[in-house]
Design a protein around this motif. Structure first.
Motif, PDB file in Angstrom:
ATOM      1  N   VAL A  56      -6.581  10.882  -1.755  1.00  0.00           N
ATOM      2  CA  VAL A  56      -5.578  10.011  -2.352  1.00  0.00           C
ATOM      3  C   VAL A  56      -5.261  10.470  -3.780  1.00  0.00           C
ATOM      4  O   VAL A  56      -4.097  10.517  -4.195  1.00  0.00           O
ATOM      5  N   ALA A  57      -6.283  10.827  -4.533  1.00  0.00           N
ATOM      6  CA  ALA A  57      -6.077  11.317  -5.900  1.00  0.00           C
ATOM      7  C   ALA A  57      -5.282  12.624  -5.896  1.00  0.00           C
ATOM      8  O   ALA A  57      -4.406  12.827  -6.729  1.00  0.00           O
ATOM      9  N   ALA A  58      -5.583  13.505  -4.948  1.00  0.00           N
ATOM     10  CA  ALA A  58      -4.855  14.775  -4.839  1.00  0.00           C
ATOM     11  C   ALA A  58      -3.387  14.525  -4.497  1.00  0.00           C
ATOM     12  O   ALA A  58      -2.493  15.195  -5.030  1.00  0.00           O
ATOM     13  N   LEU A  59      -3.121  13.570  -3.630  1.00  0.00           N
ATOM     14  CA  LEU A  59      -1.737  13.210  -3.305  1.00  0.00           C
ATOM     15  C   LEU A  59      -0.967  12.806  -4.564  1.00  0.00           C
ATOM     16  O   LEU A  59       0.205  13.124  -4.718  1.00  0.00           O
ATOM     17  N   GLY A  60      -1.665  12.114  -5.450  1.00  0.00           N
ATOM     18  CA  GLY A  60      -1.033  11.661  -6.685  1.00  0.00           C
ATOM     19  C   GLY A  60      -0.634  12.786  -7.618  1.00  0.00           C
ATOM     20  O   GLY A  60       0.147  12.580  -8.539  1.00  0.00           O
ATOM     21  N   LEU A  69       4.741  13.099   2.699  1.00  0.00           N
ATOM     22  CA  LEU A  69       3.429  13.026   3.347  1.00  0.00           C
ATOM     23  C   LEU A  69       2.992  11.579   3.564  1.00  0.00           C
ATOM     24  O   LEU A  69       2.433  11.244   4.613  1.00  0.00           O
ATOM     25  N   VAL A  70       3.241  10.729   2.586  1.00  0.00           N
ATOM     26  CA  VAL A  70       2.840   9.323   2.719  1.00  0.00           C
ATOM     27  C   VAL A  70       3.616   8.654   3.851  1.00  0.00           C
ATOM     28  O   VAL A  70       3.044   7.917   4.666  1.00  0.00           O
ATOM     29  N   LEU A  71       4.929   8.912   3.914  1.00  0.00           N
ATOM     30  CA  LEU A  71       5.722   8.310   4.984  1.00  0.00           C
ATOM     31  C   LEU A  71       5.307   8.838   6.354  1.00  0.00           C
ATOM     32  O   LEU A  71       5.307   8.109   7.345  1.00  0.00           O
ATOM     33  N   ARG A 112       0.832  -1.211   0.000  1.00  0.00           N
ATOM     34  CA  ARG A 112       0.000   0.000   0.000  1.00  0.00           C
ATOM     35  C   ARG A 112       0.859   1.251   0.000  1.00  0.00           C
ATOM     36  O   ARG A 112       0.522   2.250  -0.640  1.00  0.00           O
ATOM     37  N   LEU A 113       1.974   1.209   0.730  1.00  0.00           N
ATOM     38  CA  LEU A 113       2.906   2.330   0.717  1.00  0.00           C
ATOM     39  C   LEU A 113       3.394   2.578  -0.711  1.00  0.00           C
ATOM     40  O   LEU A 113       3.376   3.707  -1.208  1.00  0.00           O
ATOM     41  N   ALA A 114       3.800   1.509  -1.391  1.00  0.00           N
ATOM     42  CA  ALA A 114       4.292   1.649  -2.759  1.00  0.00           C
ATOM     43  C   ALA A 114       3.189   2.110  -3.713  1.00  0.00           C
ATOM     44  O   ALA A 114       3.432   2.916  -4.617  1.00  0.00           O
TER      45      ALA A 114
END
Length: 201
Positions: free
Chosen positions: A146-150, A160-162, A60-62
């Protein structure tokens, strides 16, 4: 930050607006909660134990970093292959988990570099390529985050994910990504500012 204008007005007619940081933390925390507790144990952990306990969270992290479930699986598989090769040099379970996280971050970076070079990068908002089990339980609001993070630059998304999915401190992120703690902090701040603009559009 969102909600600053509402502070100090003395009104109690409704809840304060949620900041973009709280929104990201809530979304990635929700995804993190889909996985079992992955705190490393002591020296008794075997490679099989680590694979069983950490594989799904690392995938999921990847996925959050590379926007593609199949590629994420490959990145994690490579990370475990590297762990197997370096097994004798690791102190304990915590060191092994740290190795895996760093390997996943570096593997994801390599994927993104290759995509950029080959001009095969798919728009990050195409979230249908993500892990179905991750997104099936997400609300539309969480999916939008999640889409915005992308849409963030890779390093901003990475930090941010970490932080909010990986639950890592600034020092741990700095160690995993090879950048200074100051850069981690400033990158996170820029990323949250950028996310706020994306989410508002």
């Amino acid at each position: 930050m969102v909600g600053d204008d509402a502070q100090g007005l003395g009104q109690h007619s409704g809840p304060r607006p949620v900041t973009v940081e709280q929104t990201v933390e809530r979304t990635l925390g929700h995804i993190r909660a889909l996985d079992p507790d992955d705190r490393p144990g002591g020296n008794t952990l075997t490679l099989e134990d680590l694979y069983r306990q950490h594989r799904m969270r690392l995938v999921r992290l990847a996925v959050l970093l590379v926007d593609d479930a199949a590629t994420a699986e490959d990145v994690v598989q490579e990370a475990f292959t590297g762990l197997y090769r370096n097994w004798s040099g690791l102190r304990d379970g915590a060191a092994a988990v740290g190795y895996l996280r760093t390997a996943v971050v570096n593997g994801s970076r390599s994927v993104l570099r290759r995509r950029k070079t080959a001009r095969e990068y798919q728009p990050p908002h195409m979230i249908n390529a993500r892990s179905a089990e991750s997104l099936a339980m997400l609300t539309a609001e969480h999916q939008a985050v999640v889409a915005a993070l992308g849409q963030l630059p890779p390093r901003q998304r990475e930090v941010l994910v970490l932080r909010y999915y990986g639950g890592m401190s600034e020092a741990e992120i700095a160690e995993s990504t090879g950048i200074s703690r100051g850069t981690v902090k400033s990158t996170a701040s820029r990323a949250l500012d950028a996310l706020q603009k994306i989410i508002k559009t």
